[in-house]
Design a protein around this motif. Sequence first.
Motif, PDB file in Angstrom:
ATOM      1  N   PHE A   1       0.835  -1.200   0.000  1.00 54.42           N
ATOM      2  CA  PHE A   1       0.000   0.000   0.000  1.00 54.42           C
ATOM      3  C   PHE A   1       0.869   1.248   0.000  1.00 54.42           C
ATOM      4  O   PHE A   1       0.633   2.194  -0.766  1.00 54.42           O
ATOM      5  CB  PHE A   1      -0.924  -0.015   1.228  1.00 54.42           C
ATOM      6  N   ILE A   2       1.900   1.256   0.841  1.00 53.81           N
ATOM      7  CA  ILE A   2       2.799   2.412   0.907  1.00 53.81           C
ATOM      8  C   ILE A   2       3.507   2.626  -0.428  1.00 53.81           C
ATOM      9  O   ILE A   2       3.645   3.759  -0.908  1.00 53.81           O
ATOM     10  CB  ILE A   2       3.829   2.232   2.037  1.00 53.81           C
ATOM     11  N   LEU A   3       3.926   1.552  -1.076  1.00 57.50           N
ATOM     12  CA  LEU A   3       4.639   1.682  -2.349  1.00 57.50           C
ATOM     13  C   LEU A   3       3.772   2.319  -3.421  1.00 57.50           C
ATOM     14  O   LEU A   3       4.216   3.201  -4.167  1.00 57.50           O
ATOM     15  CB  LEU A   3       5.141   0.309  -2.808  1.00 57.50           C
ATOM     16  N   THR A   4       2.520   1.860  -3.528  1.00 59.85           N
ATOM     17  CA  THR A   4       1.666   2.434  -4.575  1.00 59.85           C
ATOM     18  C   THR A   4       1.299   3.871  -4.246  1.00 59.85           C
ATOM     19  O   THR A   4       1.185   4.716  -5.137  1.00 59.85           O
ATOM     20  CB  THR A   4       0.416   1.563  -4.811  1.00 59.85           C
ATOM     21  N   VAL A   5       1.142   4.190  -2.949  1.00 60.29           N
ATOM     22  CA  VAL A   5       0.860   5.576  -2.552  1.00 60.29           C
ATOM     23  C   VAL A   5       2.054   6.472  -2.856  1.00 60.29           C
ATOM     24  O   VAL A   5       1.894   7.596  -3.346  1.00 60.29           O
ATOM     25  CB  VAL A   5       0.474   5.651  -1.066  1.00 60.29           C
ATOM     26  N   ARG A   6       3.258   5.995  -2.588  1.00 58.41           N
ATOM     27  CA  ARG A   6       4.449   6.808  -2.864  1.00 58.41           C
ATOM     28  C   ARG A   6       4.541   7.147  -4.356  1.00 58.41           C
ATOM     29  O   ARG A   6       4.849   8.281  -4.729  1.00 58.41           O
ATOM     30  CB  ARG A   6       5.713   6.089  -2.394  1.00 58.41           C
ATOM     31  N   GLU A   7       4.290   6.169  -5.197  1.00 57.49           N
ATOM     32  CA  GLU A   7       4.326   6.438  -6.632  1.00 57.49           C
ATOM     33  C   GLU A   7       3.198   7.387  -7.038  1.00 57.49           C
ATOM     34  O   GLU A   7       3.396   8.282  -7.863  1.00 57.49           O
ATOM     35  CB  GLU A   7       4.232   5.122  -7.415  1.00 57.49           C
ATOM     36  N   GLU A   8       2.015   7.198  -6.462  1.00 59.72           N
ATOM     37  CA  GLU A   8       0.881   8.101  -6.711  1.00 59.72           C
ATOM     38  C   GLU A   8       1.235   9.539  -6.368  1.00 59.72           C
ATOM     39  O   GLU A   8       1.018  10.465  -7.165  1.00 59.72           O
ATOM     40  CB  GLU A   8      -0.320   7.643  -5.876  1.00 59.72           C
ATOM     41  N   VAL A   9       1.791   9.737  -5.173  1.00 55.46           N
ATOM     42  CA  VAL A   9       2.124  11.092  -4.716  1.00 55.46           C
ATOM     43  C   VAL A   9       3.199  11.701  -5.602  1.00 55.46           C
ATOM     44  O   VAL A   9       3.104  12.861  -6.024  1.00 55.46           O
ATOM     45  CB  VAL A   9       2.542  11.069  -3.243  1.00 55.46           C
ATOM     46  N   SER A  10       4.241  10.921  -5.914  1.00 58.10           N
ATOM     47  CA  SER A  10       5.315  11.435  -6.771  1.00 58.10           C
ATOM     48  C   SER A  10       4.779  11.876  -8.121  1.00 58.10           C
ATOM     49  O   SER A  10       5.098  12.969  -8.614  1.00 58.10           O
ATOM     50  CB  SER A  10       6.391  10.362  -6.962  1.00 58.10           C
ATOM     51  N   GLN A  11       3.973  11.029  -8.735  1.00 61.08           N
ATOM     52  CA  GLN A  11       3.453  11.354 -10.065  1.00 61.08           C
ATOM     53  C   GLN A  11       2.551  12.586 -10.019  1.00 61.08           C
ATOM     54  O   GLN A  11       2.620  13.446 -10.902  1.00 61.08           O
ATOM     55  CB  GLN A  11       2.679  10.166 -10.626  1.00 61.08           C
ATOM     56  N   GLN A  12       1.690  12.665  -9.015  1.00 63.26           N
ATOM     57  CA  GLN A  12       0.746  13.786  -8.975  1.00 63.26           C
ATOM     58  C   GLN A  12       1.451  15.109  -8.674  1.00 63.26           C
ATOM     59  O   GLN A  12       1.114  16.139  -9.264  1.00 63.26           O
ATOM     60  CB  GLN A  12      -0.355  13.517  -7.948  1.00 63.26           C
ATOM     61  N   VAL A  13       2.433  15.082  -7.781  1.00 58.87           N
ATOM     62  CA  VAL A  13       3.160  16.320  -7.499  1.00 58.87           C
ATOM     63  C   VAL A  13       3.921  16.770  -8.735  1.00 58.87           C
ATOM     64  O   VAL A  13       3.925  17.960  -9.089  1.00 58.87           O
ATOM     65  CB  VAL A  13       4.102  16.147  -6.293  1.00 58.87           C
ATOM     66  N   ARG A  14       4.563  15.835  -9.418  1.00 54.77           N
ATOM     67  CA  ARG A  14       5.295  16.201 -10.637  1.00 54.77           C
ATOM     68  C   ARG A  14       4.348  16.717 -11.718  1.00 54.77           C
ATOM     69  O   ARG A  14       4.692  17.634 -12.466  1.00 54.77           O
ATOM     70  CB  ARG A  14       6.077  14.992 -11.146  1.00 54.77           C
ATOM     71  N   ARG A  15       3.169  16.137 -11.800  1.00 56.30           N
ATOM     72  CA  ARG A  15       2.201  16.579 -12.817  1.00 56.30           C
ATOM     73  C   ARG A  15       1.671  17.977 -12.519  1.00 56.30           C
ATOM     74  O   ARG A  15       1.450  18.783 -13.433  1.00 56.30           O
ATOM     75  CB  ARG A  15       1.024  15.588 -12.882  1.00 56.30           C
TER      76      ARG A  15
END
Length: 877
Positions: free
Chosen positions: A425-439
């Motif tokens: 769960f933490i791994l998918t959230v980390r990728e979610e947050v990274s992608q959304q902040v970069r976007r």
Amino acid sequence: MFCCVLFCVVLGVFSEPSVELGLNGKWRLSNSNGSVSVPAPVPGCVHTALMQQQYIQDPYFRFNDLSYRWIAHDNWTYMTSFNVSAQLRVKQKVLLVFDGVDTVATILFNGFMVGRTDNMFRRYDFSVSHLLRDGENVLKVVLVSPVLYAFKQSKAHSSYSVPPECPPDVQKGECHVNFIRKEQSSFSWDWGPSFPTLGLWKGIRLEAFDILQLIQFSSFPLYNHSSGQWRLQVELIIDADQTTSGQVELSLPELGSQETFQTRFTKGRTKYNFTLLINKSREVKLWWPNGHGSQPFYRLTIRGFQDQVLLLHTGSKVFFRTVELIQEQIGSSLGLSFYFRINGKPVFLKGSNWIPADAFQDRVDPSVLRNLLQSAVDANMNALRVWGGGVYEQDLFYDICDEMGLMVWQDFMFACAMYPTEDDFILTVREEVSQQVRRLKSHPSIIVWSGNNENEAALATNWFDIPASKRLSYVKDYVKLYVNNVREIVLEEDPSRPFLVSSPTNGAESEQEGWVAANPYDPLYGDVHFYSYTSDCWDWKTFPRTRFASEYGFQSWPSFSTLEPVSVEEDWSYDSKFSSHRQHHESGNQQMLQQAALHFQLPNSSHPLKRFTDTLYITQVMQAQCVKTQTEFYRRSQSEIIEGKGHTMGALYWQLNDIWQAPSWSSIEFGGKWKMLHYFAQNFFSSVLPVGFEDEDSLFVYAISDLSQDLQIRAVVKLYSWFGLGSLCTLTSDLTLIPGGVAAPIFKRPMSELLAGCGVCTRLTCLVSFHLEDDHGVQQGPTNEHFLCSPKDAQGLRRPNITAKVQEDESGFAVTLLSDAVAPFVWLDVGRVPGRFSSNGFLMVSGNRTVRFDAWRPSSVTELSRSLTITTLTDVY
């Protein structure tokens, strides 16, 4: 110190060496046993595909949210076939890119499983070079029921419970939504239906290249106060098929800035950071919030080369602005300030909260977004909070906010729940947050990130009845998710704007208390959410004098013209099964009438339909007046500290928009029609505003200014009788200097003196109207009113005879009203003719008034005259 500055990203990649094949369009959709097989558009979802093929009715019709539960309980497969050109097949690397999959899926390419997805908020890409065929290629996306997936995940999490398991029964929703990374409100909310969607909700394509491909791009300006230097931070995420040397050229020609960087592109996916210094001799035009200035931008061009061969070419808009969240001691008072400073200027945030505009995201088209956001601007808003139980909005949403000067408080998508913290769960959230902040970090409109909605408050005040012996475990998980992961990523990715762990929160004080404050609703710190449906909303003393009000509000029903298409005649009663079914807030329908009954007579027509429509109207009157009172209290509190409380610098009421046709806290109905509250917001968010209230047996009028310049103004106060038209007397204050960004008292008169000075006035027979004038007698801001008694107790208030004449001129339609009596809450409605009036829900104290009507499609004087109805308060008695 470097402050945040913003940029707006508009990606357009013209890299010649790469080839792209779009896979959007018509696919085939089938369920698990093959009993349903229909064409389906991509982007899209299962529900809308079935509706387009007339396999199901409108999901919003009557009780269809229950009738169509089976859709989300089934598994579904999307399939398409396509040919791939030789030009694409010969490329060294080919990526199958999904911008958004909703939500849990297995991806099959030519029969081979190439990957899985488990997060609606992530982009996924998979290498398929080795699987391409000459001729037909087949792509399948096998989607698992989100409801069953969430249930299985919760059962697999057996060590301890992660509450809440299910929503309240009144919401008629699905359980365990906190175990799946998708739109949390899709399993139901207290203002929305349960439609757990499945589908390919964003675009799909093949991207092929030989040397490198630009995956994601962002830029943000930073300002060094000590040196007076702007710098532009540019980040490129590049996927390289081989390690190679090259050059990256950055250019801002309007500011005379250009630089070429020698770069070593490493094989694989890598983030590259570049800094472009802005010539200090150039004047940089700043982006300002709505009402405080314009929104200029510059063009950034980026090119990448290898041996003088162009490998990538992209560009974006760049906006310059700084944002600071100021939390500091206020004199000798307890607590800390909490306000935003934009380009060095303290700005009072005026606005609302944004929820998903539709349960089915593929129906949220540009016209829907622009209409809603333009409605916010037209109501003098400068800020919206994108609430954490919905979705990270599409790029166009933020583009329009940039363009219109709407500041965005951006939540991450966690709301009203605890969440698991296992590694997956933490791994998918980390990728979610990274992608959304970069976007999103290129957008100047976004001024703050917030980790979640109400989860600190849920822990602190124990919403979920967690035993005291286990509380520390949940606090540890809370800190792990939002502080050690979400916050850590945001701080690393985006130094250009502040981050808050939750909303509401005590901000810096919550951090001092280990991230979960004893009382996150403390008015001396941070932001506050406040709701009270039983207290008298006309009594401003019931509201907290908070630093920042980020949620507050009252429910109302939408108009009959909005409800009619999704209902039938037997539903048109406040006590019908339909009315009960649409209300997802416990006792909400009763609470609205109880609040309305404090000041208004409730509708009592013997005609069922009239009684129903009158009741819809009275809930809107109640809501508008309640939110007006509360918002005006917050606006006049911005310059005062009383017993340590005050210095209020934000008022974001709940909520702007609706997700379907139902009662809610919104000021805009599903479909875009303005409720009475939104018309009121035009006034109570005005940049110059008079606010009247009573305290210590005196009437006060405050002057509020959001302007940059000072104003010399006076208050003009008039008393009117309920018995007849025309003012009885006028009182005028002395001219007073009101600095920009200040709320200050400008008029005070004991009530006994005020009434006695007007001769025939008593509290029951008169009302007060007031406005502001400058030293030339020119009115500044809207006219406001203050009721001296509840309208239900007013003596002399009678049903007016109002006639209306609709005329058309070169600029549109005008409606001229003539009345023979004082008329409160005059409501004009043209049924299902789309559009809006220039003013509505107003008080008529003179015999005539003209308002404009902006039609959103071609109309005529005949149609509008035939459709127009006029309702006033006494018409419902």
